[in-house]
Write a protein that holds these residues in place. Structure first.
Motif, PDB file in Angstrom:
ATOM      1  N   UNK A   1      16.820  -3.280  -0.467  1.00 20.70           N
ATOM      2  CA  UNK A   1      17.979  -2.695   0.216  1.00 20.70           C
ATOM      3  C   UNK A   1      19.272  -3.120  -0.468  1.00 20.70           C
ATOM      4  N   UNK A   2      19.379  -4.394  -0.801  1.00 19.20           N
ATOM      5  CA  UNK A   2      20.564  -4.896  -1.489  1.00 19.20           C
ATOM      6  C   UNK A   2      20.740  -4.209  -2.845  1.00 19.20           C
ATOM      7  N   UNK A   3      19.652  -4.068  -3.584  1.00 15.54           N
ATOM      8  CA  UNK A   3      19.701  -3.408  -4.891  1.00 15.54           C
ATOM      9  C   UNK A   3      20.120  -1.949  -4.754  1.00 15.54           C
ATOM     10  N   UNK A   4      19.585  -1.258  -3.753  1.00 12.28           N
ATOM     11  CA  UNK A   4      19.934   0.151  -3.540  1.00 12.28           C
ATOM     12  C   UNK A   4      21.408   0.307  -3.156  1.00 12.28           C
ATOM     13  N   UNK A   5      21.916  -0.599  -2.340  1.00 10.73           N
ATOM     14  CA  UNK A   5      23.322  -0.523  -1.935  1.00 10.73           C
ATOM     15  C   UNK A   5      24.249  -0.763  -3.119  1.00 10.73           C
ATOM     16  N   UNK A   6      23.889  -1.691  -3.985  1.00  6.85           N
ATOM     17  CA  UNK A   6      24.703  -1.963  -5.170  1.00  6.85           C
ATOM     18  C   UNK A   6      24.695  -0.778  -6.128  1.00  6.85           C
ATOM     19  N   UNK A   7      23.555  -0.126  -6.255  1.00  2.67           N
ATOM     20  CA  UNK A   7      23.446   1.005  -7.174  1.00  2.67           C
ATOM     21  C   UNK A   7      24.163   2.231  -6.635  1.00  2.67           C
ATOM     22  N   UNK A   8      24.242   2.362  -5.315  1.00  2.42           N
ATOM     23  CA  UNK A   8      24.855   3.547  -4.710  1.00  2.42           C
ATOM     24  C   UNK A   8      26.375   3.463  -4.703  1.00  2.42           C
ATOM     25  N   UNK A   9      26.945   2.269  -4.815  1.00  2.00           N
ATOM     26  CA  UNK A   9      28.397   2.130  -4.755  1.00  2.00           C
ATOM     27  C   UNK A   9      29.033   2.610  -6.049  1.00  2.00           C
ATOM     28  N   UNK A  10      30.030   3.415  -5.904  1.00  2.00           N
ATOM     29  CA  UNK A  10      30.826   3.849  -7.044  1.00  2.00           C
ATOM     30  C   UNK A  10      32.279   3.588  -6.703  1.00  2.00           C
ATOM     31  N   UNK A  11      32.959   2.827  -7.512  1.00  2.00           N
ATOM     32  CA  UNK A  11      34.325   2.465  -7.235  1.00  2.00           C
ATOM     33  C   UNK A  11      35.330   3.532  -7.612  1.00  2.00           C
ATOM     34  N   UNK A  12      34.871   4.679  -8.025  1.00  2.00           N
ATOM     35  CA  UNK A  12      35.778   5.728  -8.476  1.00  2.00           C
ATOM     36  C   UNK A  12      35.811   6.872  -7.481  1.00  2.00           C
TER      37      UNK A  12
ATOM     38  N   UNK B   1       0.822  -1.213   0.000  1.00  2.00           N
ATOM     39  CA  UNK B   1       0.000   0.000   0.000  1.00  2.00           C
ATOM     40  C   UNK B   1       0.854   1.260   0.000  1.00  2.00           C
ATOM     41  N   UNK B   2       1.995   1.206   0.671  1.00  2.00           N
ATOM     42  CA  UNK B   2       2.861   2.378   0.790  1.00  2.00           C
ATOM     43  C   UNK B   2       3.641   2.651  -0.493  1.00  2.00           C
ATOM     44  N   UNK B   3       4.013   1.587  -1.224  1.00  2.00           N
ATOM     45  CA  UNK B   3       4.834   1.732  -2.425  1.00  2.00           C
ATOM     46  C   UNK B   3       4.059   1.156  -3.608  1.00  2.00           C
ATOM     47  N   UNK B   4       3.400   2.006  -4.393  1.00  2.00           N
ATOM     48  CA  UNK B   4       2.643   1.494  -5.547  1.00  2.00           C
ATOM     49  C   UNK B   4       3.556   0.780  -6.541  1.00  2.00           C
ATOM     50  N   UNK B   5       3.126  -0.369  -7.013  1.00  2.00           N
ATOM     51  CA  UNK B   5       3.896  -1.111  -7.997  1.00  2.00           C
ATOM     52  C   UNK B   5       5.117  -1.802  -7.437  1.00  2.00           C
ATOM     53  N   UNK B   6       5.147  -2.043  -6.130  1.00  2.00           N
ATOM     54  CA  UNK B   6       6.315  -2.669  -5.497  1.00  2.00           C
ATOM     55  C   UNK B   6       6.533  -4.067  -6.074  1.00  2.00           C
ATOM     56  N   UNK B   7       7.811  -4.409  -6.321  1.00  2.00           N
ATOM     57  CA  UNK B   7       8.138  -5.695  -6.909  1.00  2.00           C
ATOM     58  C   UNK B   7       9.134  -6.489  -6.059  1.00  2.00           C
ATOM     59  N   UNK B   8       9.776  -5.817  -5.091  1.00  2.00           N
ATOM     60  CA  UNK B   8      10.790  -6.470  -4.274  1.00  2.00           C
ATOM     61  C   UNK B   8      10.471  -6.338  -2.787  1.00  2.00           C
ATOM     62  N   UNK B   9      10.912  -7.331  -2.005  1.00  2.00           N
ATOM     63  CA  UNK B   9      10.777  -7.226  -0.558  1.00  2.00           C
ATOM     64  C   UNK B   9      11.798  -6.212  -0.043  1.00  2.00           C
ATOM     65  N   UNK B  10      11.712  -5.872   1.228  1.00  2.00           N
ATOM     66  CA  UNK B  10      12.586  -4.840   1.800  1.00  2.00           C
ATOM     67  C   UNK B  10      14.046  -5.252   1.700  1.00  2.00           C
ATOM     68  N   UNK B  11      14.369  -6.502   2.026  1.00  3.30           N
ATOM     69  CA  UNK B  11      15.780  -6.905   2.015  1.00  3.30           C
ATOM     70  C   UNK B  11      16.356  -6.914   0.601  1.00  3.30           C
ATOM     71  N   UNK B  12      15.605  -7.373  -0.390  1.00  3.38           N
ATOM     72  CA  UNK B  12      16.095  -7.363  -1.775  1.00  3.38           C
ATOM     73  C   UNK B  12      16.224  -5.931  -2.296  1.00  3.38           C
TER      74      UNK B  12
END
Length: 87
Positions: A65-76, A52-63
């Protein structure tokens, strides 16, 4: 203050229009519609409150979170350090 042919609030109007366009573009990219009842990555059930809070949600909170952490990392290091600037 007069600025040639532009009106007094022309600069602020242009800034406001740019911000409004960016907000509309960001909102158009948000997912819409009903979300999934189970995570598409790990098949764990997604709580009703999250759906209800996130329209069109496709992932659970833990997945998500993992996706957001991977996207936020920049090795440069884009800031550069004093040492690299002195060489």
């Amino acid at each position: 203050m007069a600025t040639g042919w532009a009106g007094d609030g022309a600069v602020q109007d242009q800034i406001d229009a740019t911000v409004d366009d960016a907000v509309k573009r960001a909102r158009s990219r948000l997912q819409k519609g009903p979300g999934l009842s189970h995570c598409e990555e790990c098949d764990a059930p997604i709580p009703e409150a999250r759906r209800q809070a996130v329209p069109g949600v496709r992932l659970c909170v833990s997945c998500q979170t993992t996706l957001d952490e991977e996207a936020a990392f920049s090795g440069y290091n884009r800031r550069g350090s004093k040492d690299s600037q002195l060489r």
